[in-house]
Design a protein around this motif. Sequence first.
Motif, PDB file in Angstrom:
ATOM      1  N   LYS A   1       3.484   9.155  -0.030  1.00  0.00           N
ATOM      2  CA  LYS A   1       3.785   7.896  -0.694  1.00  0.00           C
ATOM      3  C   LYS A   1       4.222   6.867   0.349  1.00  0.00           C
ATOM      4  O   LYS A   1       4.670   7.223   1.449  1.00  0.00           O
ATOM      5  N   LEU A   2       4.124   5.601  -0.007  1.00  0.00           N
ATOM      6  CA  LEU A   2       4.568   4.548   0.913  1.00  0.00           C
ATOM      7  C   LEU A   2       6.034   4.718   1.272  1.00  0.00           C
ATOM      8  O   LEU A   2       6.437   4.478   2.424  1.00  0.00           O
ATOM      9  N   ALA A   3       6.855   5.129   0.305  1.00  0.00           N
ATOM     10  CA  ALA A   3       8.280   5.320   0.590  1.00  0.00           C
ATOM     11  C   ALA A   3       8.494   6.426   1.611  1.00  0.00           C
ATOM     12  O   ALA A   3       9.401   6.344   2.449  1.00  0.00           O
TER      13      ALA A   3
ATOM     14  N   LEU B   1       9.624   7.815   7.680  1.00  0.00           N
ATOM     15  CA  LEU B   1       9.296   8.570   8.888  1.00  0.00           C
ATOM     16  C   LEU B   1      10.032   7.990  10.099  1.00  0.00           C
ATOM     17  O   LEU B   1      10.134   6.770  10.243  1.00  0.00           O
ATOM     18  N   SER B   2      10.530   8.878  10.955  1.00  0.00           N
ATOM     19  CA  SER B   2      11.082   8.432  12.239  1.00  0.00           C
ATOM     20  C   SER B   2       9.918   8.214  13.189  1.00  0.00           C
ATOM     21  O   SER B   2       9.344   9.160  13.729  1.00  0.00           O
TER      22      SER B   2
ATOM     23  N   GLY C   1       3.794  -6.729   0.276  1.00  0.00           N
ATOM     24  CA  GLY C   1       5.232  -6.500   0.327  1.00  0.00           C
ATOM     25  C   GLY C   1       5.577  -5.032   0.443  1.00  0.00           C
ATOM     26  O   GLY C   1       6.523  -4.649   1.141  1.00  0.00           O
ATOM     27  N   ASP C   2       4.793  -4.173  -0.222  1.00  0.00           N
ATOM     28  CA  ASP C   2       5.055  -2.735  -0.193  1.00  0.00           C
ATOM     29  C   ASP C   2       4.681  -2.120   1.152  1.00  0.00           C
ATOM     30  O   ASP C   2       5.447  -1.351   1.734  1.00  0.00           O
ATOM     31  N   TYR C   3       3.487  -2.442   1.648  1.00  0.00           N
ATOM     32  CA  TYR C   3       3.109  -1.783   2.902  1.00  0.00           C
ATOM     33  C   TYR C   3       3.840  -2.382   4.098  1.00  0.00           C
ATOM     34  O   TYR C   3       4.004  -1.710   5.118  1.00  0.00           O
TER      35      TYR C   3
ATOM     36  N   TYR D   1       1.619   5.643  -4.438  1.00  0.00           N
ATOM     37  CA  TYR D   1       2.653   5.342  -5.422  1.00  0.00           C
ATOM     38  C   TYR D   1       2.957   6.521  -6.347  1.00  0.00           C
ATOM     39  O   TYR D   1       3.757   6.393  -7.259  1.00  0.00           O
ATOM     40  N   ARG D   2       2.300   7.634  -6.124  1.00  0.00           N
ATOM     41  CA  ARG D   2       2.541   8.771  -7.015  1.00  0.00           C
ATOM     42  C   ARG D   2       2.773  10.033  -6.206  1.00  0.00           C
ATOM     43  O   ARG D   2       2.205  10.229  -5.127  1.00  0.00           O
ATOM     44  N   ASP D   3       3.630  10.876  -6.732  1.00  0.00           N
ATOM     45  CA  ASP D   3       3.948  12.121  -6.048  1.00  0.00           C
ATOM     46  C   ASP D   3       2.741  13.048  -6.039  1.00  0.00           C
ATOM     47  O   ASP D   3       2.037  13.188  -7.042  1.00  0.00           O
TER      48      ASP D   3
END
Length: 693
Positions: free
Chosen positions: A564-566, A571-572, A643-645, A689-691
């Motif tokens: 997902k984007l989140a 990620l480091s 905005g999300d990416y 956007y989905r698991d």
Amino acid sequence: MEILSPAGSPEAVQAAVYAGADAVYLGYGPFNARRNARNFDQEELQQAIDLCHLYGVKVYLTLNTLASDREVAQAAQVAVEASSMGVDAILVQDMGLLQVVGQVAPDVHLHASTQMTIHNLDGVKRCADLGLTRAVLSRELSRKEISYICDHSPIEIETFVHGALCMCYSGQCFFSSVLGGRSGNRGLCAQPCRLSYGWNGKADRYPLSLKDMSLAGHLRELQDMGVACAKIEGRMKRPEYVWVVTKVYADALREGREPTAEEVAQLTAAFSRQGFTDGYFTGNQGAHMFGVREQQPEPRELFAAARAGYDKPTQLVPVTLHASIQAGQPACLTLTDEDGHTVTVTGPAPEQARTRALEGEDVAAQLSKTGGTPYRVAQHQVEVGEGLSLPRSALNALRREGVEQLSAARTALPQRRHFPYEPLPKVANPTDAPALHVTLRSASQCSPALLDSQPARIALPVDEAASHPDVVADIQAHGIQAAVVLPRICWDGGEMDTLKDQLTRCRDMGVTHALVGNLGLLDVARDLGFTLHGDYGLEVFNSHGVKAYRELGLASLTASFELKLAQIRDLSKTLPVELLAYGRLPLMITENCAMKAGAGQCCCGNGNTLTDRRGVGFPVMKAWGCRNEIFNSDTLFLADKAGDYLRAGVSALNLLFTTEDDHTVVDMVQRYQGVGNAAPASYTRGLYYRDVE
């Protein structure tokens, strides 16, 4: 050559052991490629390990899925627990988990799962450099490829010999995750390949469903090649299947022969999809390799025999017995097994015989009564003094104690080091706007208008770039970084020679950047002076994976599009991380040509579309090396989600163009640059956007 059997349940472990397996592989916890199998809890795993080690059978833990940053600590704990309980090796797919397991449990052997898509010698050598002691090769390789790798490999080689064949190279299939959110790389493949599809708008056949593999008939050849392990697939199968298949292969191998016609019939009855195929191994590919599971009655007699069979072992552990009964000394028994375990126990001293004195043969016979134990006395040496007597009960007690101590030695936990998991320090995400990278499938997509739009990088497949020096020159003349995309699959021999030639031509044009999607192709590009960028085929799923590839010298990475984007945001990023932000997502790369199997002739240039039962079409295109690549029906589109990416902290957006014409390429590039309002007619947000389960 080791016979390695699947064990999806405690009952299957017993079936495999008693049928004569040399090793079993099983899952413990949520991080294995068969999460729907019965798998094991902690108590069951310890019992399984003890049973296996008692009979000299090794246990391999499957930790062969991708883990997110939030899951890595739990996966590390699973590895420590399994190592502490005595598993003999752990199979891994995820480069981050490989690094983590090596840190927390450094003394347990690590094997490269077939999910790592290891299919050439450079890939095997890379595994050796990473500390792996065995590599499981891709199922698609021919006897020539396997033999070449075995001849030059610095580590053990494992190959599948029996069981289900996936249409796609293991580790490169995204069909189940993209269509249904159940990832084969996360252990929950829904097997959409087994459904009906077809050509010309009709889903009237099964062009993605292969028959099961069987290399019965090639065992001695594999052994002569130097294959260390013959693997049987089937952790979702019932214990009866495990017993039947294991016994057929184990008996044949130990007797130095191939399975008989009767045994092959047993394999077919246990499970098959309209028979078996050895087409990949023999290099005889085609429509005859495809098949489906048909409704058949359960082979009651065969499975009844199997159930009776795994109530008792077919192979007992040979031991050497040495006994000494001498006047004035405690009776002494020493047992030694084939693995070098030796135990010595003592009992009461003998008395002078009042009637019949002990004879050596009588003592040997009594001490050799190991029925109901895992052992058989293969050799014995008994020394008995003259005129002595010792009750039979004392000899029995001596034998029982010796057997108990030998069993304890065989199941003793190994002395291994274990360390706590240390999470990586967080690295702040970059704040600069991401660069725009374009990956084309064809040189014809590179128009003057695209060059004028000035993306930061334009990448072409290596064969396209090598054969279109004028296009490469135009890219460079516009101040745009030119790059080549390496194939995800490239066999040794002629294919590797072709790739080197194409890379050399590109280097001579001044191209110095390469996108690499497989461990086995890092060296060929680096040796020619290319700067390496990780493509999506590397499946970077966590921060440890980023770190691992940084240590391998890559300059950037593409985050897995199963994240997902989140998750990508968190990620480091010790390396620049790119986001696949546009394009038809790849679903499969296949060795067997679905197009030719369906049409009866080669038809790569026809714009083929595979149709499912709902009438949805999936483009099928030729991949490097005359393979197939199947792409999603809808196009990934994120241009209106800037905005999300942007919050994901990626250094670049990669736009992947496949079926688009040159005008569409320009429209989409400009849309991501904030110009116009172009969008695909049918699009998806992918998995961002989905698991993904």
